[in-house]
Structure formats: structure tokens, C-alpha cells
Design a protein around this motif. Structure first.
Motif, PDB file in Angstrom:
ATOM      1  N   LYS A 136       0.809  -1.230   0.000  1.00 50.18           N
ATOM      2  CA  LYS A 136       0.000   0.000   0.000  1.00 50.18           C
ATOM      3  C   LYS A 136       0.843   1.281   0.000  1.00 50.18           C
ATOM      4  N   GLN A 137       2.148   1.144   0.207  1.00 47.15           N
ATOM      5  CA  GLN A 137       3.005   2.334   0.279  1.00 47.15           C
ATOM      6  C   GLN A 137       3.206   2.968  -1.090  1.00 47.15           C
ATOM      7  N   THR A 138       3.384   4.279  -1.093  1.00 47.45           N
ATOM      8  CA  THR A 138       3.639   5.021  -2.328  1.00 47.45           C
ATOM      9  C   THR A 138       4.920   5.845  -2.166  1.00 47.45           C
ATOM     10  N   PRO A 139       5.927   5.680  -3.064  1.00 44.97           N
ATOM     11  CA  PRO A 139       5.938   4.689  -4.152  1.00 44.97           C
ATOM     12  C   PRO A 139       6.190   3.289  -3.611  1.00 44.97           C
ATOM     13  N   ILE A 140       5.755   2.303  -4.348  1.00 47.19           N
ATOM     14  CA  ILE A 140       5.899   0.921  -3.914  1.00 47.19           C
ATOM     15  C   ILE A 140       7.325   0.439  -4.154  1.00 47.19           C
ATOM     16  N   ASN A 141       7.880  -0.242  -3.172  1.00 46.39           N
ATOM     17  CA  ASN A 141       9.232  -0.799  -3.289  1.00 46.39           C
ATOM     18  C   ASN A 141       9.100  -2.292  -3.589  1.00 46.39           C
ATOM     19  N   ARG A 142       9.086  -2.630  -4.851  1.00 47.02           N
ATOM     20  CA  ARG A 142       8.776  -3.996  -5.265  1.00 47.02           C
ATOM     21  C   ARG A 142       9.839  -5.001  -4.816  1.00 47.02           C
ATOM     22  N   GLU A 143      11.108  -4.621  -4.897  1.00 40.63           N
ATOM     23  CA  GLU A 143      12.164  -5.540  -4.507  1.00 40.63           C
ATOM     24  C   GLU A 143      12.090  -5.850  -3.008  1.00 40.63           C
ATOM     25  N   TYR A 144      11.773  -4.845  -2.225  1.00 43.62           N
ATOM     26  CA  TYR A 144      11.641  -5.038  -0.785  1.00 43.62           C
ATOM     27  C   TYR A 144      10.474  -5.976  -0.482  1.00 43.62           C
ATOM     28  N   ILE A 145       9.362  -5.791  -1.172  1.00 46.61           N
ATOM     29  CA  ILE A 145       8.186  -6.631  -0.942  1.00 46.61           C
ATOM     30  C   ILE A 145       8.477  -8.078  -1.342  1.00 46.61           C
ATOM     31  N   LYS A 146       9.153  -8.249  -2.470  1.00 46.13           N
ATOM     32  CA  LYS A 146       9.521  -9.619  -2.884  1.00 46.13           C
ATOM     33  C   LYS A 146      10.416 -10.282  -1.847  1.00 46.13           C
ATOM     34  N   SER A 147      11.323  -9.511  -1.263  1.00 47.59           N
ATOM     35  CA  SER A 147      12.210 -10.073  -0.240  1.00 47.59           C
ATOM     36  C   SER A 147      11.412 -10.495   0.992  1.00 47.59           C
ATOM     37  N   LEU A 148      10.356  -9.736   1.316  1.00 56.24           N
ATOM     38  CA  LEU A 148       9.505 -10.101   2.452  1.00 56.24           C
ATOM     39  C   LEU A 148       8.757 -11.401   2.176  1.00 56.24           C
ATOM     40  N   PHE A 149       8.203 -11.510   0.981  1.00 52.87           N
ATOM     41  CA  PHE A 149       7.501 -12.744   0.621  1.00 52.87           C
ATOM     42  C   PHE A 149       8.436 -13.949   0.722  1.00 52.87           C
ATOM     43  N   ILE A 150       9.632 -13.810   0.186  1.00 53.11           N
ATOM     44  CA  ILE A 150      10.585 -14.927   0.186  1.00 53.11           C
ATOM     45  C   ILE A 150      10.975 -15.309   1.601  1.00 53.11           C
ATOM     46  N   ARG A 151      11.183 -14.319   2.444  1.00 54.20           N
ATOM     47  CA  ARG A 151      11.502 -14.608   3.849  1.00 54.20           C
ATOM     48  C   ARG A 151      10.333 -15.305   4.546  1.00 54.20           C
ATOM     49  N   GLY A 152       9.127 -14.810   4.292  1.00 52.07           N
ATOM     50  CA  GLY A 152       7.954 -15.354   4.970  1.00 52.07           C
ATOM     51  C   GLY A 152       7.655 -16.788   4.601  1.00 52.07           C
ATOM     52  N   ILE A 153       7.761 -17.130   3.323  1.00 54.00           N
ATOM     53  CA  ILE A 153       7.426 -18.488   2.892  1.00 54.00           C
ATOM     54  C   ILE A 153       8.493 -19.498   3.325  1.00 54.00           C
ATOM     55  N   LYS A 154       9.670 -19.002   3.708  1.00 53.91           N
ATOM     56  CA  LYS A 154      10.715 -19.898   4.186  1.00 53.91           C
ATOM     57  C   LYS A 154      10.545 -20.255   5.660  1.00 53.91           C
ATOM     58  N   GLU A 155       9.811 -19.431   6.412  1.00 52.32           N
ATOM     59  CA  GLU A 155       9.702 -19.651   7.855  1.00 52.32           C
ATOM     60  C   GLU A 155       8.653 -20.694   8.218  1.00 52.32           C
ATOM     61  N   TYR A 156       7.553 -20.714   7.493  1.00 54.65           N
ATOM     62  CA  TYR A 156       6.457 -21.631   7.792  1.00 54.65           C
ATOM     63  C   TYR A 156       5.856 -22.144   6.496  1.00 54.65           C
ATOM     64  N   ILE A 157       4.994 -23.157   6.623  1.00 54.59           N
ATOM     65  CA  ILE A 157       4.145 -23.553   5.511  1.00 54.59           C
ATOM     66  C   ILE A 157       2.994 -22.552   5.485  1.00 54.59           C
ATOM     67  N   ASN A 158       3.079 -21.579   4.592  1.00 52.64           N
ATOM     68  CA  ASN A 158       2.137 -20.458   4.580  1.00 52.64           C
ATOM     69  C   ASN A 158       1.346 -20.410   3.273  1.00 52.64           C
ATOM     70  N   PRO A 159       0.252 -21.173   3.141  1.00 49.16           N
ATOM     71  CA  PRO A 159      -0.512 -21.157   1.881  1.00 49.16           C
ATOM     72  C   PRO A 159      -1.042 -19.773   1.509  1.00 49.16           C
ATOM     73  N   SER A 160      -1.563 -19.030   2.492  1.00 48.97           N
ATOM     74  CA  SER A 160      -2.127 -17.710   2.188  1.00 48.97           C
ATOM     75  C   SER A 160      -1.044 -16.740   1.723  1.00 48.97           C
ATOM     76  N   LEU A 161       0.134 -16.820   2.335  1.00 47.09           N
ATOM     77  CA  LEU A 161       1.239 -15.948   1.932  1.00 47.09           C
ATOM     78  C   LEU A 161       1.749 -16.334   0.545  1.00 47.09           C
ATOM     79  N   TRP A 162       1.796 -17.629   0.268  1.00 41.03           N
ATOM     80  CA  TRP A 162       2.168 -18.090  -1.066  1.00 41.03           C
ATOM     81  C   TRP A 162       1.191 -17.551  -2.110  1.00 41.03           C
ATOM     82  N   LEU A 163      -0.098 -17.587  -1.778  1.00 36.83           N
ATOM     83  CA  LEU A 163      -1.111 -17.085  -2.710  1.00 36.83           C
ATOM     84  C   LEU A 163      -0.887 -15.602  -2.997  1.00 36.83           C
TER      85      LEU A 163
END
Length: 298
Positions: A136-163
Motif C-alpha cells: 500500500k506504500q507510495t511509491p511501492i518498493n517492489r524488490e523489498y516486498i519480494k524479499s519479504l515474501f521470500i523470507r515469509g514463505i521460508k519460515e512456515y508452511i504459509n498457503p495464504s502468503l504463497w497465494l
């Protein structure tokens, strides 16, 4: 989203809409009653509630009963507690939740998330909050968001986060390899959470809707006639969707009877292959057996 960007297939990124999200993206929690046994198999019907295993109260669903002065006073109190004991999980949790209540405290919330994550893995709810607020931030930092997704899916089995990660990747579908980039992320999601009994279907459905959109973009407009090359591409895309259906129907997932119904409509007037039906019935029986065991345990 990138404005007016197109892939090498001529698809406008901003037009891609995947209808699979069953709730608000801020928490993306699934909390609905599903009856997986409605296909007339003769087995007792069972209702199974799909709810998050994360924190009992979503970050965005908490009642905001504090005014700004009370909120900042509480935040200061929690900061002092964390200085005395940085391993206090509940204080970390309350701290990030309070910061998440105010949009202008986004940077502070990110810092609190980082500090908490140094001590503990974050729950699915917290990762969803972090990524959704960052989008929701403006401007959006896409690389930062992708890094968050990658970190999150590595910590748990997260179907909603994967989606969320899969759907976020669609806006990166730019350039020659954009389409394959999105497919690779969906395939990675399927390899990790595609067999999740309760939420796995959401990944499959989203993937299929994405490919159906690609198919529709290849079909000629009214009054136009497709070239031989265009017809070939359309047939290849049809086969991709058909293969996704076949793969999904072999896996025991809640709601698979709806997938079968959709597949029959997709194949019409061609009948669904007997071998596919055999694998479907086997997987469906596994779900029946699972719920029967659960009932006996209770």
C-alpha cells in the motif's frame, strides 16, 4: 502495478485480475464453512471450518479502542519492556500490532517486525500484515516486498502468503520471460503447499484463473479470424489449462468436487477421461476416510 506495461504476448498487466481471494487482502484469512462431501458418495456430510492457525486476532481486526495519546503511551511502555527483555514474545507481538494500527507508523512497524524476527519466526498473520501494508506504500518498493515474501514463505508452511506472492508476481509479468516468471512462482507454490488439504485449492484455482485469462487474451475478437499461428497458440494454452485441472484432480483437497464440476464445463462437450475420474474418486475417498477418522476420534 506497472502502468500500461505489456508482455511479449500482448497482454496488459493492469488488466490481469485473478478471482481467488476470498477475503480482505490485509489479513487474507479464510474463515468459512465448507462441505466437501456433496457429490452423492453416500458418506455422511462433514463441515470443516477453514480458519488461520495464526494469532487468534488478526492485526487489522483488533478493536482500535485507544486514542493517539493512549496509543503512544502504550507504545512507549512496550519499548521500555523490550529494552529490559528482548526475548519477551508477547510484548513483541503487542508492540508490532499497536504500531500497525496507524499508517504513518509504517516505518516503525517494519523496524519492530525486523526486531521481532531476529528473536522469533513470525506467524502467517504477521507476514501478511507486513507485506500487505508494504504494497500500500507510495511509491511501492517492489524488490523489498519480494524479499519479504521470500523470507515469509521460508519460515512456515504459509498457503495464504504463497497465494499473495503468486498474485503479486503477476504485476512483474513484463518482458520476454515475464509469463514464465509467474508460472515458475506458481509451480513453486504448488510444490510446497499445493497438497495442503484445506488451503491448497486456492493456489490451484488462482493458477488456473491466471492461465484462463491468458487463453482469453489469445482468442480472436468478434468478427476477426485467427491465423494458423494464433490457433496453434490457443490450442497450446488450452492444453496447459487442461493439464492443471488433471494434476489438481489427483490430489485430495477440500472443495475438489467443485473443481471437477468446473473441469466438466471446461471440457464440454467432451467427456472427462475415465482415468482422471478414477484418480479423482480415489482422492475423494481419502478425504472421506480422513473425516471418518476425525469423527471417530471425537
Amino acid at each position: 502495478m506497472m502502468e500500461n506495461s505489456e508482455t511479449d504476448t500482448g497482454i496488459k498487466i493492469d488488466d490481469v485480475i485473478i478471482v481467488c481471494d476470498d477475503s480482505d487482502s490485509s489479513s487474507n484469512e479464510i474463515d468459512e464453512e465448507i462441505n466437501p462431501m456433496d457429490t452423492g458418495s453416500g458418506t455422511d456430510n462433514c463441515n470443516y471450518s477453514m480458519s488461520s492457525d495464526d494469532d487468534s486476532v488478526s492485526v487489522d481486526e483488533q478493536k482500535d479502542d485507544l486514542d493517539d495519546e493512549q496509543l503512544f503511551s502504550k507504545i512507549t511502555e512496550l519499548e521500555s519492556k523490550l529494552k529490559l527483555n528482548k526475548y519477551d514474545y508477547n510484548t513483541h507481538l503487542e508492540y508490532v500490532q499497536l504500531l500497525g494500527r496507524r499508517k504513518h507508523l509504517y516505518n516503525e512497524m517494519c523496524g519492530a517486525m525486523e526486531s521481532m524476527n531476529q528473536m522469533y519466526p513470525l506467524t502467517e498473520t504477521l507476514w501478511m500484515k507486513w507485506t500487505s501494508d508494504s504494497i500500500k506504500q507510495t511509491p511501492i518498493n517492489r524488490e523489498y516486498i519480494k524479499s519479504l515474501f521470500i523470507r515469509g514463505i521460508k519460515e512456515y508452511i504459509n498457503p495464504s502468503l504463497w497465494l499473495e506472492y503468486c498474485q503479486f508476481s503477476i504485476s512483474d509479468m513484463d518482458g520476454t520471460d515475464g509469463l514464465q516468471y509467474v508460472r515458475n512462482i506458481y509451480e513453486s507454490a504448488l510444490s510446497i503447499v499445493g497438497t495442503h488439504l484445506i488451503k491448497g485449492r486456492l493456489i490451484w484455482d488462482s493458477y488456473r484463473e491466471f492461465e484462463i485469462f491468458i487463453l482469453r487474451s489469445l482468442q480472436p475478437r468478434a468478427g476477426n479470424i485467427s491465423s494458423l499461428n494464433e490457433i496453434t497458440k490457443e490450442k497450446e494454452q488450452y492444453q496447459i489449462i487442461d493439464d492443471i485441472y488433471k494434476r489438481q484432480l489427483k490430489i485430495p483437497l477440500l472443495g475438489m468436487e467443485m473443481t471437477l464440476l468446473e473441469y466438466k464445463i471446461f471440457k464440454s462437450p467432451i467427456k472427462v477421461n475415465d482415468e482422471i475420474m478414477k484418480k479423482y474418486n480415489y482422492s475423494f475417498d481419502l478425504i472421506n476416510n480422513y473425516f471418518n477418522f476425525e469423527k471417530n476420534l471425537n
